[in-house]
Design an enzyme around this catalytic site. Structure first.
Site, short mmCIF file in Angstrom:
data_model
loop_
_atom_site.label_atom_id
_atom_site.label_comp_id
_atom_site.label_asym_id
_atom_site.label_seq_id
_atom_site.Cartn_x
_atom_site.Cartn_y
_atom_site.Cartn_z
N SER A 1 4.96 13.94 -7.14
CA SER A 1 5.79 15.12 -7.38
C SER A 1 4.96 16.37 -7.61
CB SER A 1 6.65 14.90 -8.62
OG SER A 1 7.46 13.76 -8.48
N1 SAH Z 1 5.52 8.78 -10.50
C1 SAH Z 1 4.91 8.79 -9.19
C2 SAH Z 1 5.91 9.24 -8.12
C3 SAH Z 1 5.92 8.26 -6.99
S1 SAH Z 1 7.21 8.41 -5.81
C4 SAH Z 1 3.64 9.62 -9.19
O1 SAH Z 1 3.31 10.25 -10.22
O2 SAH Z 1 2.92 9.62 -8.18
C5 SAH Z 1 8.34 7.15 -6.33
C6 SAH Z 1 7.82 5.74 -6.38
O3 SAH Z 1 8.90 4.89 -6.77
C7 SAH Z 1 7.32 5.18 -5.06
O4 SAH Z 1 6.00 4.74 -5.22
C8 SAH Z 1 8.25 4.00 -4.77
O5 SAH Z 1 7.62 2.92 -4.14
C9 SAH Z 1 8.71 3.65 -6.17
N2 SAH Z 1 9.95 2.89 -6.26
C10 SAH Z 1 11.10 3.06 -5.56
N3 SAH Z 1 12.03 2.17 -5.96
C11 SAH Z 1 11.45 1.41 -6.94
C12 SAH Z 1 11.90 0.34 -7.76
N4 SAH Z 1 13.12 -0.17 -7.66
N5 SAH Z 1 11.04 -0.18 -8.66
C13 SAH Z 1 9.78 0.32 -8.79
N6 SAH Z 1 9.31 1.33 -8.06
C14 SAH Z 1 10.13 1.87 -7.14
#
Ligand code: SAH
Length: 202
Positions: A52
């Protein structure tokens, strides 16, 4: 980054600002993106996911109002950046990611940076992480159709949860407060996150 994108736009919590000054964001993006790591936008990470924008990380972090002794659950480890920021502000971070490539890279970074108060696991985070519940704060960093019921159940009372809720194009950031067994929802800004995929997601 902190002065121009975060403080200037109204995030004033000194602890959030200090944590975001401390965590080296450039280590959480691919080598090819390093020069852009401190820009005012999200960036692609592996497996079609995104880290983000700094301002969004700041808004979500500040909304949790961490004081230092909390146990926090994050769903969507991704690059590990948000978990790293949280780890500077509370006692323990539990973070769940469903894609192994991302989890493996994030874990290596947590070790390298000696952020030993972060534990990460591979799973469907829409189910939460029952073993360590309840959590004083929960942050979901992927967008889903509704707040997963298991997460509400695993939120402490009092407790705060923040998550983007909406369709797959646009969501609103919802801040949930649990207090005296009651749930209150405040709607913050409009945002766009990658999909929350899983039993209680898309
Ligand atoms: N907090 C992260 C943002 C990553 S984007 C950062 O600081 O970089 C969102 C992430 O959520 C992705 O890596 C995706 O694989 C994960 N995601 C999506 N659905 C999920 C679920 N049900 N359980 C765990 N992770 C999930």
């Amino acid at each position: 980054m902190v002065q121009e994108q975060i403080l200037a736009r109204g995030v004033v919590d000194p602890r959030t600002l200090a944590a975001m000054s401390e965590v080296p964001r450039h280590l959480f993006v691919d080598d090819a993106m390093r020069a852009r790591a401190y820009g005012d936008y999200p960036l692609p990470i592996a497996s079609g996911q995104t880290i983000s924008a700094p301002y969004i990380v700041a808004v979500m972090t500040e909304a949790l109002q961490l004081r230092g002794d909390e146990r926090v659950l994050e769903i969507g480890t991704g690059s590990g950046y948000q978990a790293a920021v949280l780890s500077r502000l509370c006692s323990q971070v539990y973070t769940v990611e469903r894609l192994n490539t991302l989890l493996a890279t994030a874990r290596k970074l947590f070790d390298k940076l000696k952020y030993f108060n972060i534990v990460a696991k591979l799973d469907d985070g829409t189910l939460g992480w029952t073993e360590h519940a309840p959590y004083d704060a929960i942050i979901v960093t992927a967008g889903g159709p509704e707040i997963p019921e298991p997460l509400l159940a695993q939120l402490a009372d009092p407790g705060r949860l923040i998550m983007p809720v909406g369709d797959q194009n646009v969501q609103e950031l919802q801040l949930v407060r649990k207090e005296d067994d009651k749930i209150r929802i405040e709607r913050l800004s409009s945002v766009r996150f990658v999909d929350l995929v899983g039993e209680h997601g898309w």
